[in-house]
Design a protein around this motif. Sequence first.
Motif, PDB file in Angstrom:
ATOM      1  N   PRO A 118      38.114  38.255  59.960  1.00  0.00           N
ATOM      2  CA  PRO A 118      38.513  37.229  60.941  1.00  0.00           C
ATOM      3  C   PRO A 118      38.393  35.801  60.431  1.00  0.00           C
ATOM      4  CG  PRO A 118      36.375  38.195  61.496  1.00  0.00           C
ATOM      5  CD  PRO A 118      36.942  39.029  60.397  1.00  0.00           C
ATOM      6  N   GLY A 119      37.621  35.588  59.378  1.00  0.00           N
ATOM      7  CA  GLY A 119      37.466  34.231  58.861  1.00  0.00           C
ATOM      8  C   GLY A 119      38.546  33.795  57.901  1.00  0.00           C
ATOM      9  N   VAL A 120      39.431  34.724  57.493  1.00  0.00           N
ATOM     10  CA  VAL A 120      40.508  34.389  56.560  1.00  0.00           C
ATOM     11  C   VAL A 120      41.762  34.003  57.344  1.00  0.00           C
ATOM     12  CG1 VAL A 120      41.975  35.211  54.672  1.00  0.00           C
ATOM     13  CG2 VAL A 120      39.596  35.970  54.819  1.00  0.00           C
ATOM     14  N   VAL A 121      42.286  32.833  57.071  1.00  0.00           N
ATOM     15  CA  VAL A 121      43.514  32.364  57.718  1.00  0.00           C
ATOM     16  C   VAL A 121      44.716  32.872  56.937  1.00  0.00           C
ATOM     17  CG1 VAL A 121      44.872  30.349  58.389  1.00  0.00           C
ATOM     18  CG2 VAL A 121      42.381  30.309  58.605  1.00  0.00           C
ATOM     19  N   VAL A 122      45.609  33.592  57.609  1.00  0.00           N
ATOM     20  CA  VAL A 122      46.839  34.062  56.974  1.00  0.00           C
ATOM     21  C   VAL A 122      47.962  33.085  57.319  1.00  0.00           C
ATOM     22  CG1 VAL A 122      48.506  35.940  56.743  1.00  0.00           C
ATOM     23  CG2 VAL A 122      46.085  36.460  57.137  1.00  0.00           C
ATOM     24  N   SER A 123      48.523  32.448  56.298  1.00  0.00           N
ATOM     25  CA  SER A 123      49.611  31.491  56.486  1.00  0.00           C
ATOM     26  C   SER A 123      50.912  32.143  56.035  1.00  0.00           C
ATOM     27  CB  SER A 123      49.353  30.221  55.664  1.00  0.00           C
ATOM     28  OG  SER A 123      50.446  29.331  55.737  1.00  0.00           O
ATOM     29  N   VAL A 124      51.884  32.230  56.938  1.00  0.00           N
ATOM     30  CA  VAL A 124      53.131  32.928  56.666  1.00  0.00           C
ATOM     31  C   VAL A 124      54.259  31.920  56.442  1.00  0.00           C
ATOM     32  CG1 VAL A 124      54.806  34.622  57.492  1.00  0.00           C
ATOM     33  CG2 VAL A 124      52.384  34.896  58.047  1.00  0.00           C
ATOM     34  N   LYS A 125      54.922  32.028  55.302  1.00  0.00           N
ATOM     35  CA  LYS A 125      56.061  31.165  54.973  1.00  0.00           C
ATOM     36  C   LYS A 125      57.349  31.940  55.235  1.00  0.00           C
ATOM     37  CE  LYS A 125      58.238  28.888  50.957  1.00  0.00           C
ATOM     38  NZ  LYS A 125      58.462  27.590  51.597  1.00  0.00           N
ATOM     39  N   ALA A 126      58.263  31.351  55.965  1.00  0.00           N
ATOM     40  CA  ALA A 126      59.530  32.014  56.297  1.00  0.00           C
ATOM     41  C   ALA A 126      60.529  31.838  55.162  1.00  0.00           C
ATOM     42  CB  ALA A 126      60.103  31.438  57.587  1.00  0.00           C
ATOM     43  N   VAL A 127      61.060  32.953  54.666  1.00  0.00           N
ATOM     44  CA  VAL A 127      62.144  32.941  53.693  1.00  0.00           C
ATOM     45  C   VAL A 127      63.193  33.944  54.165  1.00  0.00           C
ATOM     46  CG1 VAL A 127      60.726  32.229  51.743  1.00  0.00           C
ATOM     47  CG2 VAL A 127      60.970  34.650  52.255  1.00  0.00           C
ATOM     48  N   PHE A 128      64.403  33.856  53.642  1.00  0.00           N
ATOM     49  CA  PHE A 128      65.492  34.638  54.216  1.00  0.00           C
ATOM     50  C   PHE A 128      66.056  35.716  53.305  1.00  0.00           C
ATOM     51  CE2 PHE A 128      65.431  30.619  56.513  1.00  0.00           C
ATOM     52  CZ  PHE A 128      65.392  31.084  57.823  1.00  0.00           C
ATOM     53  N   THR A 129      65.770  35.651  52.026  1.00  0.00           N
ATOM     54  CA  THR A 129      66.334  36.639  51.109  1.00  0.00           C
ATOM     55  C   THR A 129      65.238  37.198  50.210  1.00  0.00           C
ATOM     56  OG1 THR A 129      66.852  35.074  49.335  1.00  0.00           O
ATOM     57  CG2 THR A 129      68.515  35.361  51.079  1.00  0.00           C
ATOM     58  N   ALA A 130      65.511  38.378  49.629  1.00  0.00           N
ATOM     59  CA  ALA A 130      64.565  38.985  48.698  1.00  0.00           C
ATOM     60  C   ALA A 130      64.347  38.088  47.486  1.00  0.00           C
ATOM     61  CB  ALA A 130      65.070  40.357  48.269  1.00  0.00           C
ATOM     62  N   ARG A 131      65.413  37.413  47.030  1.00  0.00           N
ATOM     63  CA  ARG A 131      65.293  36.509  45.892  1.00  0.00           C
ATOM     64  C   ARG A 131      64.308  35.379  46.177  1.00  0.00           C
ATOM     65  NH1 ARG A 131      65.450  37.074  40.880  1.00  0.00           N
ATOM     66  NH2 ARG A 131      63.514  35.915  41.029  1.00  0.00           N
ATOM     67  N   GLU A 132      64.345  34.846  47.391  1.00  0.00           N
ATOM     68  CA  GLU A 132      63.420  33.780  47.754  1.00  0.00           C
ATOM     69  C   GLU A 132      61.984  34.277  47.794  1.00  0.00           C
ATOM     70  OE1 GLU A 132      65.650  30.690  50.659  1.00  0.00           O
ATOM     71  OE2 GLU A 132      65.555  32.721  51.445  1.00  0.00           O
ATOM     72  N   VAL A 133      61.784  35.511  48.254  1.00  0.00           N
ATOM     73  CA  VAL A 133      60.438  36.092  48.255  1.00  0.00           C
ATOM     74  C   VAL A 133      59.917  36.196  46.829  1.00  0.00           C
ATOM     75  CG1 VAL A 133      59.058  38.148  48.753  1.00  0.00           C
ATOM     76  CG2 VAL A 133      60.774  37.387  50.394  1.00  0.00           C
ATOM     77  N   ILE A 134      60.730  36.752  45.932  1.00  0.00           N
ATOM     78  CA  ILE A 134      60.327  36.933  44.535  1.00  0.00           C
ATOM     79  C   ILE A 134      59.994  35.591  43.892  1.00  0.00           C
ATOM     80  CG2 ILE A 134      61.124  37.670  42.255  1.00  0.00           C
ATOM     81  CD1 ILE A 134      62.852  39.771  43.750  1.00  0.00           C
ATOM     82  N   ASP A 135      60.840  34.585  44.118  1.00  0.00           N
ATOM     83  CA  ASP A 135      60.611  33.267  43.524  1.00  0.00           C
ATOM     84  C   ASP A 135      59.325  32.636  44.055  1.00  0.00           C
ATOM     85  OD1 ASP A 135      62.865  33.446  41.976  1.00  0.00           O
ATOM     86  OD2 ASP A 135      64.132  32.269  43.330  1.00  0.00           O
TER      87      ASP A 135
END
Length: 295
Positions: A118-135
């Motif tokens: 519970p003490g770890v903050v998960v920060s989620v970044k929005a991306v739209f393609t698999a290529r963006e995730v990999i990069d």
Amino acid sequence: MDIRQLQYFLAIVDRGGYNRAAAALYVSQPSLSQAVRALEHDLGSELFHRIGRRAVLTEAGRALIEPARAAVRSLETARASVAAVHELRTGRLDVASMPSQAVEPLTTLIRIYSHRYPGVVVSVKAVFTAREVIDAVRTGTVELGLLACAGPLPEKEVSTLALKQQRFVLLVPPDDPLAGRFSVAREELSGRRLIVGQRGTGMRAYVDSLHEQGVAFEVATEIEHRVALLPLVLAGVGLAVVTESWRNLAHRAGARVLNIEPATALNIGLASRRGALSPAASAFLATARAEPGGC
């Protein structure tokens, strides 16, 4: 050169300018400018062209981005490793996710992970393609990334953990003639109006492939904001082809979810950078591995 200067440099890159970076870092704009000038002096090269209020990267600035992210990420990993002695009581984990996978399996993974840490903050970044995730994973912008692809999961630039597949389904409003059905043949989408996502996504590629196979649907709306999909379907604007990660959410909202036959699915994976991971990222990977059927 110190790590603070690199953090300031990356904040300007990520925020698009000095003012936004200063606000995000809670420092004054003059202090930020002074730190960047000192970094430029140490490197012997300008990192930004100042054009009005804009900060445009020079060639040297572009070359610095990846090593700067690696240095900052390495320091964060070192700090987190020390914090791991205290059983991950605090920390931060940066994750990139494509929109549908942010619905599931990310929701389930964060729920389980947050219960354990519970003490770890998960920060989620929005991306739209698999290529963006990999990069994003490869360059160190994030440590982990959820992606979907029609073919095999990528392994060349990042490591990937295979999760379960997600088949394509059709969202329809409750008063649609198809609403009482369990499934629909893809040919039955001819003549219907569809809400589609932007090009480059697996969902859009699937819809485009239907058109190439002679399914003559009409595009009602092309949208990047997936949060608007369900409201648009329920408003009668059109039907939407999505992955089954939307199934439970769509049911709760009042939409009907039909399997599209023949079944076609995307492969879902959790990508991580090669090399050492922070304790927070390692624990998240362990959470994903432990889930039955890959979440």
